[in-house]
Design an enzyme around this catalytic site. Structure first.
Site, PDB file in Angstrom:
ATOM      1  N   GLU A 221       0.882  -1.180   0.000  1.00  0.00           N
ATOM      2  CA  GLU A 221       0.000   0.000   0.000  1.00  0.00           C
ATOM      3  C   GLU A 221       0.909   1.217   0.000  1.00  0.00           C
ATOM      4  O   GLU A 221       1.425   1.610   1.043  1.00  0.00           O
ATOM      5  CB  GLU A 221      -0.900  -0.023   1.246  1.00  0.00           C
ATOM      6  CG  GLU A 221      -1.825  -1.237   1.333  1.00  0.00           C
ATOM      7  CD  GLU A 221      -3.023  -1.129   0.398  1.00  0.00           C
ATOM      8  OE1 GLU A 221      -3.345  -0.008  -0.041  1.00  0.00           O
ATOM      9  OE2 GLU A 221      -3.638  -2.167   0.111  1.00  0.00           O
ATOM     10  N   CYS A 255      -1.551   9.733   2.142  1.00  0.00           N
ATOM     11  CA  CYS A 255      -1.174   9.064   0.885  1.00  0.00           C
ATOM     12  C   CYS A 255      -2.125   9.435  -0.250  1.00  0.00           C
ATOM     13  O   CYS A 255      -1.733   9.435  -1.408  1.00  0.00           O
ATOM     14  CB  CYS A 255      -1.151   7.557   1.077  1.00  0.00           C
ATOM     15  SG  CYS A 255      -2.723   6.893   1.654  1.00  0.00           S
TER      16      CYS A 255
END
Ligand code: NAD
Length: 480
Positions: A221, A255
């Site tokens: 991720e 993110c």
């Protein structure tokens, strides 16, 4: 012992290996976790977070310098609890074997979702709770045990998580390993049954190499530069407000934060004016404002200041939104004003590196296709955001660009939908979790066939070959 290492010292690799061996042994000895045990583990994780929320808020804020209480409760605590509850609610349906039609009479064909065993979790600092407990929700729902390595950049939070986990879980169910990147490297070399890493793309390459030695499957991720494409058909004020709400949340250390904006050239002045007005209303002051989060550490503070200096030196115009004109140079407080970077160009770090802070470069375009081409000239991002009402353009964004997710007329919203897969593609990651996608990522989809008493498929292979096989072959080898 349920906590390995501490935030300063290294953990001996033998200690890690021995702890993992005990967990694997417990997994084998106790067999797959029942529905009740999985629900109980999820409930314990929920209680751990809810009962200790204020201590967690305080630890996260102390680690950041200042982290808004509301932002921690909303993203880290409520976000984790939402994932854990969703798993608890849907678990029994996900665990059911999946029946399939069998090509031979009397056979039974199905898929059983079997726990993998012990999963390693490496988590980052920016949302230190939800990026640990989000993956753990899926991992525990799938009946696994887990070993967590949280970030050393949030030492108080990581130590608190470790202590709370040790209080709520047996050391063979869930355990924590504290330590630096060096410990992370040892951790990623362990023979887990699966490893999930949330962090930067550069570190992910080390993770994958280390995991390869034991053929440990990985879910990565990662981050990257998530673009915002604003169309001529967009409501500009809405676009500005939705982009800058997320760009300033956690001071852009997300993110999924909009990394840069592609804007029709004639909209620049209006975009800037609305951004200055809107951000000023959200954050009339910055330096001591508890709502505005600090940059995590001096290294990242200097990195972001460096991006601004680099952009300035290479000809960008910087629009710093610092309504009270405060002095923000203090590296102890580490507040960076939301800053628009106009006339951003390819050689500037703000357009080359993931920003991970409250800076927003804006590139203008004349033709919409140039915006699409620009996105496609970059590594594949974690998300792409399109603002506008033009159905043709929207379709181009969906079909001609590749990203972990697309959100139309908003940013980051997809993370709230437990039913949708959360993950990247290419340089922004591989694999996904959340909801059933997480359950399946951390399960082994085992094909199970129960042969019929006739055993027709077996008979067909049996020599001597005669009329039966010839008839069958004729049937199988016909085009339609
Ligand atoms: P990072 O990659 O520096 O560190 C993440 C974790 O990896 C930490 O626990 C660290 O100790 C460990 N680590 C560091 N070096 C290691 C090594 N060589 N081997 C094994 N482990 C190692 O990332 P960060 O600075 O904590 O987080 C920021 C990055 O994470 C950004 O790129 C951001 O986009 C990304 N991110 C992605 C997501 C997502 O869900 N896709 C979420 C948050 C952050």
């Amino acid at each position: 012992m349920s906590i390995l290492g501490n935030n300063g010292a290294a953990v001996a690799p033998e200690q890690l290996a021995a702890a993992l061996a005990r967990m694997k042994q417990a997994h084998l000895a106790e067999g797959p976790a029942s529905l009740e045990l999985r629900r109980d583990r999820l409930d314990r994780a929920i209680a751990l977070l809810l009962d200790n929320r204020e201590a967690i808020v305080a630890a996260v804020s102390a680690d950041f310098g200042n982290r808004s209480r509301e932002q921690t409760l909303l993203s880290d605590i409520a976000g984790s609890v939402a994932s854990l509850k969703h798993c608890r609610e849907h678990l029994s349906e996900w665990m059911r074997p999946e029946l399939h039609p069998a090509p031979f009479p009397g056979c039974e064909a199905r898929v059983d979702y079997q726990p993998l065993g012990v999963v390693g979790v490496i988590s980052p600092w920016n949302f230190p709770i939800v990026l640990a407990f989000g993956p753990l929700a899926s991992i525990l729902a799938a009946g696994n045990r887990a070993m967590l390595k949280p970030s050393e950049l949030t030492p108080r939070t990581s130590a608190l998580i470790a202590e709370l986990i040790a209080r709520h879980f047996d050391e063979t169910e869930l355990t924590t390993v504290l330590g630096s990147a060096e410990v992370g490297a040892q951790f990623s070399a362990q023979p887990f049954d699966h490893l999930i890493f949330t962090g930067g793309t550069a570190v992910a390459k080390h993770i994958m190499r280390a995991a390869a030695d034991n053929l440990v499957p990985v879910t990565l991720e990662l981050g990257g530069k998530s673009p915002v494409i604003v169309s001529r058909s967009a409501d500009l004020a809405t676009a500005v407000q939705r982009v800058l709400t997320v760009k300033t949340f956690n001071a852009g250390q997300i993110c999924l934060a909009p990394d840069y904006v592609l804007l029709p050239e004639e909209s620049l002045a209006d975009f800037v004016a609305e951004a200055v007005r809107f951000v000023g209303a959200m954050y009339p002051t910055l330096r001591s404002n508890p709502d505005y989060t600090s940059i995590i550490n001096p290294r990242n503070f200097d990195r972001l200041q460096g991006y601004l200096a680099d952009a300035h030196d290479k000809g960008a115009r910087l629009v710093e939104i610092n309504p009270a004109e405060e002095d923000l140079s203090d590296r102890e407080i580490r507040k960076i004003a939301p800053t628009l970077v106009l006339d951003a160009s390819a050689e500037m770090q703000v357009l080359r590196e993931e920003i991970f802070g409250p800076l927003l470069p804006i590139k203008t375009y004349r033709d919409f296709s140039a915006a699409i081409d620009y996105v496609n000239s970059q590594p594949r991002p974690l998300a792409a955001y399109y603002f506008g009402e033009d159905a043709g353009e929207r379709q181009q964004v969906l079909e001609r660009t590749t990203s972990g997710a697309v959100v139309v007329n908003d940013t980051m919203t997809h993370v709230l939908f437990e039913e949708l897969p959360f993950g990247g593609v290419g340089h922004s990651g591989m694999g996904a979790y959340h909801g059933i996608y997480g359950f399946r990522t951390f399960s082994h989809a085992k094909a199970v066939v129960v042969q019929s008493p006739i055993g027709e498929s077996n008979l067909a292979m049996r020599a001597p070959y005669g009329e039966m096989i010839h008839g069958l072959l004729e049937h199988l080898l016909t085009a339609c």
